[in-house]
Scaffold this active site. Sequence first.
Site, PDB file in Angstrom:
ATOM      1  N   SER A 130      25.726  -4.887   1.144  1.00  0.00           N
ATOM      2  CA  SER A 130      26.301  -6.137   0.665  1.00  0.00           C
ATOM      3  C   SER A 130      27.664  -5.891   0.050  1.00  0.00           C
ATOM      4  CB  SER A 130      25.360  -6.720  -0.405  1.00  0.00           C
ATOM      5  OG  SER A 130      26.008  -7.739  -1.124  1.00  0.00           O
ATOM      6  N   TYR A 155      19.553  -5.869  -8.288  1.00  0.00           N
ATOM      7  CA  TYR A 155      19.615  -6.051  -6.833  1.00  0.00           C
ATOM      8  C   TYR A 155      20.832  -5.315  -6.272  1.00  0.00           C
ATOM      9  CZ  TYR A 155      20.956  -8.052  -2.382  1.00  0.00           C
ATOM     10  OH  TYR A 155      21.358  -8.185  -1.076  1.00  0.00           O
ATOM     11  N   LYS A 159      21.146  -1.796  -3.745  1.00  0.00           N
ATOM     12  CA  LYS A 159      21.893  -1.647  -2.475  1.00  0.00           C
ATOM     13  C   LYS A 159      22.783  -0.410  -2.528  1.00  0.00           C
ATOM     14  CE  LYS A 159      20.218  -4.890  -0.186  1.00  0.00           C
ATOM     15  NZ  LYS A 159      19.520  -4.645   1.063  1.00  0.00           N
TER      16      LYS A 159
HETATM   17  P1  NAD Z   1      15.019 -12.514   3.730  1.00  0.00           P
HETATM   18  O1  NAD Z   1      14.292 -12.489   2.441  1.00  0.00           O
HETATM   19  O2  NAD Z   1      15.067 -13.796   4.495  1.00  0.00           O
HETATM   20  O3  NAD Z   1      14.462 -11.375   4.695  1.00  0.00           O
HETATM   21  C1  NAD Z   1      13.905 -10.173   4.212  1.00  0.00           C
HETATM   22  C2  NAD Z   1      12.593  -9.974   4.941  1.00  0.00           C
HETATM   23  O4  NAD Z   1      12.001  -8.745   4.499  1.00  0.00           O
HETATM   24  C3  NAD Z   1      11.568 -11.074   4.671  1.00  0.00           C
HETATM   25  O5  NAD Z   1      11.027 -11.501   5.896  1.00  0.00           O
HETATM   26  C4  NAD Z   1      10.516 -10.390   3.803  1.00  0.00           C
HETATM   27  O6  NAD Z   1       9.234 -10.965   3.993  1.00  0.00           O
HETATM   28  C5  NAD Z   1      10.611  -8.960   4.279  1.00  0.00           C
HETATM   29  N1  NAD Z   1      10.205  -7.945   3.291  1.00  0.00           N
HETATM   30  C6  NAD Z   1      10.565  -7.844   1.998  1.00  0.00           C
HETATM   31  N2  NAD Z   1      10.013  -6.765   1.432  1.00  0.00           N
HETATM   32  C7  NAD Z   1       9.298  -6.145   2.413  1.00  0.00           C
HETATM   33  C8  NAD Z   1       8.517  -4.970   2.450  1.00  0.00           C
HETATM   34  N3  NAD Z   1       8.353  -4.206   1.361  1.00  0.00           N
HETATM   35  N4  NAD Z   1       7.923  -4.621   3.619  1.00  0.00           N
HETATM   36  C9  NAD Z   1       8.068  -5.383   4.723  1.00  0.00           C
HETATM   37  N5  NAD Z   1       8.798  -6.529   4.738  1.00  0.00           N
HETATM   38  C10 NAD Z   1       9.409  -6.894   3.595  1.00  0.00           C
HETATM   39  O7  NAD Z   1      16.519 -11.996   3.440  1.00  0.00           O
HETATM   40  P2  NAD Z   1      17.794 -12.019   4.361  1.00  0.00           P
HETATM   41  O8  NAD Z   1      18.758 -12.997   3.794  1.00  0.00           O
HETATM   42  O9  NAD Z   1      17.418 -12.111   5.774  1.00  0.00           O
HETATM   43  O10 NAD Z   1      18.372 -10.578   4.035  1.00  0.00           O
HETATM   44  C11 NAD Z   1      18.063  -9.453   4.828  1.00  0.00           C
HETATM   45  C12 NAD Z   1      18.681  -8.217   4.213  1.00  0.00           C
HETATM   46  O11 NAD Z   1      20.079  -8.397   4.081  1.00  0.00           O
HETATM   47  C13 NAD Z   1      18.156  -7.886   2.814  1.00  0.00           C
HETATM   48  O12 NAD Z   1      18.046  -6.484   2.694  1.00  0.00           O
HETATM   49  C14 NAD Z   1      19.242  -8.417   1.910  1.00  0.00           C
HETATM   50  O13 NAD Z   1      19.293  -7.729   0.682  1.00  0.00           O
HETATM   51  C15 NAD Z   1      20.487  -8.151   2.741  1.00  0.00           C
HETATM   52  N6  NAD Z   1      21.607  -9.031   2.401  1.00  0.00           N
HETATM   53  C16 NAD Z   1      21.425 -10.378   2.444  1.00  0.00           C
HETATM   54  C17 NAD Z   1      22.479 -11.225   2.092  1.00  0.00           C
HETATM   55  C18 NAD Z   1      22.295 -12.718   2.117  1.00  0.00           C
HETATM   56  O14 NAD Z   1      23.138 -13.423   1.572  1.00  0.00           O
HETATM   57  N7  NAD Z   1      21.270 -13.276   2.740  1.00  0.00           N
HETATM   58  C19 NAD Z   1      23.715 -10.675   1.714  1.00  0.00           C
HETATM   59  C20 NAD Z   1      23.856  -9.283   1.695  1.00  0.00           C
HETATM   60  C21 NAD Z   1      22.792  -8.469   2.049  1.00  0.00           C
HETATM   61  C1  UD1 Z   2      25.306 -13.825  -4.411  1.00  0.00           C
HETATM   62  C2  UD1 Z   2      24.955 -12.593  -5.199  1.00  0.00           C
HETATM   63  C3  UD1 Z   2      25.189 -11.363  -4.354  1.00  0.00           C
HETATM   64  C4  UD1 Z   2      24.404 -11.470  -3.044  1.00  0.00           C
HETATM   65  C5  UD1 Z   2      24.823 -12.767  -2.342  1.00  0.00           C
HETATM   66  C6  UD1 Z   2      24.038 -12.992  -1.090  1.00  0.00           C
HETATM   67  C7  UD1 Z   2      25.350 -13.158  -7.564  1.00  0.00           C
HETATM   68  C8  UD1 Z   2      26.183 -12.895  -8.770  1.00  0.00           C
HETATM   69  N1  UD1 Z   2      25.747 -12.540  -6.421  1.00  0.00           N
HETATM   70  O1  UD1 Z   2      26.690 -13.776  -4.067  1.00  0.00           O
HETATM   71  O2  UD1 Z   2      24.763 -10.215  -5.058  1.00  0.00           O
HETATM   72  O3  UD1 Z   2      24.690 -10.362  -2.202  1.00  0.00           O
HETATM   73  O4  UD1 Z   2      24.587 -13.886  -3.215  1.00  0.00           O
HETATM   74  O5  UD1 Z   2      22.682 -13.208  -1.361  1.00  0.00           O
HETATM   75  O6  UD1 Z   2      24.368 -13.891  -7.617  1.00  0.00           O
HETATM   76  N2  UD1 Z   2      27.688 -21.572  -6.452  1.00  0.00           N
HETATM   77  C9  UD1 Z   2      27.723 -22.772  -7.116  1.00  0.00           C
HETATM   78  N3  UD1 Z   2      26.548 -23.439  -7.307  1.00  0.00           N
HETATM   79  C10 UD1 Z   2      25.342 -22.967  -6.840  1.00  0.00           C
HETATM   80  C11 UD1 Z   2      25.324 -21.737  -6.144  1.00  0.00           C
HETATM   81  C12 UD1 Z   2      26.517 -21.058  -5.980  1.00  0.00           C
HETATM   82  O7  UD1 Z   2      28.787 -23.232  -7.552  1.00  0.00           O
HETATM   83  O8  UD1 Z   2      24.307 -23.623  -7.052  1.00  0.00           O
HETATM   84  C13 UD1 Z   2      28.968 -20.854  -6.203  1.00  0.00           C
HETATM   85  C14 UD1 Z   2      29.042 -19.465  -6.844  1.00  0.00           C
HETATM   86  O9  UD1 Z   2      29.554 -19.538  -8.139  1.00  0.00           O
HETATM   87  C15 UD1 Z   2      29.987 -18.748  -5.850  1.00  0.00           C
HETATM   88  C16 UD1 Z   2      29.675 -19.414  -4.504  1.00  0.00           C
HETATM   89  O10 UD1 Z   2      29.073 -20.662  -4.819  1.00  0.00           O
HETATM   90  O11 UD1 Z   2      31.331 -19.025  -6.168  1.00  0.00           O
HETATM   91  C17 UD1 Z   2      28.731 -18.607  -3.641  1.00  0.00           C
HETATM   92  O12 UD1 Z   2      27.552 -18.305  -4.394  1.00  0.00           O
HETATM   93  P1  UD1 Z   2      26.282 -17.576  -3.748  1.00  0.00           P
HETATM   94  O13 UD1 Z   2      25.894 -18.287  -2.496  1.00  0.00           O
HETATM   95  O14 UD1 Z   2      25.250 -17.449  -4.809  1.00  0.00           O
HETATM   96  O15 UD1 Z   2      26.844 -16.162  -3.309  1.00  0.00           O
HETATM   97  P2  UD1 Z   2      27.600 -15.031  -4.193  1.00  0.00           P
HETATM   98  O16 UD1 Z   2      27.683 -15.400  -5.607  1.00  0.00           O
HETATM   99  O17 UD1 Z   2      28.865 -14.703  -3.486  1.00  0.00           O
END
Ligand code: NAD
Ligand code: UD1
Length: 348
Positions: A130, A155, A159
């Site tokens: 991330s 979290y 990572k």
């Molecule tokens: P998500 O929660 O939708 O998907 C994660 C999946 O992993 C889920 O299906 C959950 O059931 C499964 N899971 C969790 N723990 C497990 C375990 N111990 N064993 C087996 N399955 C397990 O999340 P996502 O948004 O699809 O994110 C996927 C990955 O990307 C995560 O590692 C997350 O940290 C990373 N990531 C997500 C974002 C985002 O904004 N969505 C941003 C940066 C990184």
């Molecule tokens: C957040 C996490 C980051 C994670 C990412 C994806 C924090 C501090 N960071 O990033 O670690 O990798 O999500 O899961 O939580 N916002 C609002 N109102 C809301 C929600 C968000 O104004 O109800 C704003 C936030 O202040 C930000 C933007 O929207 O400016 C995006 O927020 P968000 O979707 O939570 O992502 P990040 O903060 O970038």
Amino acid sequence: MKILVTGGAGYIGSHTAVELLNAAHDVVVLDNYCNSSAVALERVAKIVADETGRPAQLTAVEGDIRDRAALDTLFSEHDIDGVVHFAGLKAVGESVAKPLEYYENNVGGSITLCQAMQAAGVFNLVFSSSATVYGEPPEMPIREDFPIGVPTNPYGRSKLMVEEVLQDLARSNERWSIALLRYFNPAGAHVSGLIGEDPQGIPNNLVPYISQVAIGARKRLSVFGGDYPTTDGTGVRDYIHVVDLAKGHLSALNWMQGNSGVGIWNLGTGLGYSVLDMVRGLEKASAREVPYEIVDRRPGDIAECWADASKAAAELGWKAELGLDQMMADTWRWQSMNPDGYKKQGQG
Ligand code: NAD
Ligand code: UD1
């Protein structure tokens, strides 16, 4: 190739499974469904059958990445060529309240997975990292050679820890080929409206929150801060369409065919949008109003964050292609076709 996708029933994993299957790879999904539904995988299979005219080569295994015996069984039953590792917990606030669960799942689970891979002779791994690992970067856009920052929560630290474990692992044995993909802000949904983000409870992230306001499930958006030094005072982020993001994983797997060691890539668009840009984008896509109020800043947030995405373009031949209008149209299609997410199916 036969690819193991951990966490493949989740938001990004399900979209990546579609792209892998469409590209004629076989996919084995391992998921414990702690934050997802098996219905997502039924939908993945339907999308692939509709798009390719052939049945999806998809196997779903219910299990946990922390369960070494289950992993050993899986690797003995399937001839896996590479692993795309999404499984983990991702809610920032929850990670502050439950740090041990986060370190156990995200760090412990990743270590167990790598141990099982090593024992099975599988050395190709794509890891979901991330942009949070950059902390508060000195300038924009963010390049991969920027110093690693100090994530403000467990979290984010989990990572970073996994990135470091994987770097050490690659140094220990040159057979490893590892891609660390640093995602910016994934948003949007598959164009079919069949799969998308299905947050449990109150969404933490902006786009699912806005779309729940538009559908009427929540009253109004709280905009966290209106006094940042940005164009309109609200936070700026690099929102990337989840289908573009999914395709980045295929590009990373292709890179592994001829390379070993660790590759690090930002997966972002290189563009920054403010919170209010996103509100207006969804209002346009949904033809509905999204009421909002400006409230205090959220602790731990930075003012702005967007990627320099040129390294992935140069080395992986990958770049994001879908713009904000498409992202919002797809978000709205998913939200309006599935107002209760996957729950209407009686599962998840
Ligand atoms: P998500 O929660 O939708 O998907 C994660 C999946 O992993 C889920 O299906 C959950 O059931 C499964 N899971 C969790 N723990 C497990 C375990 N111990 N064993 C087996 N399955 C397990 O999340 P996502 O948004 O699809 O994110 C996927 C990955 O990307 C995560 O590692 C997350 O940290 C990373 N990531 C997500 C974002 C985002 O904004 N969505 C941003 C940066 C990184
Ligand atoms: C957040 C996490 C980051 C994670 C990412 C994806 C924090 C501090 N960071 O990033 O670690 O990798 O999500 O899961 O939580 N916002 C609002 N109102 C809301 C929600 C968000 O104004 O109800 C704003 C936030 O202040 C930000 C933007 O929207 O400016 C995006 O927020 P968000 O979707 O939570 O992502 P990040 O903060 O970038």
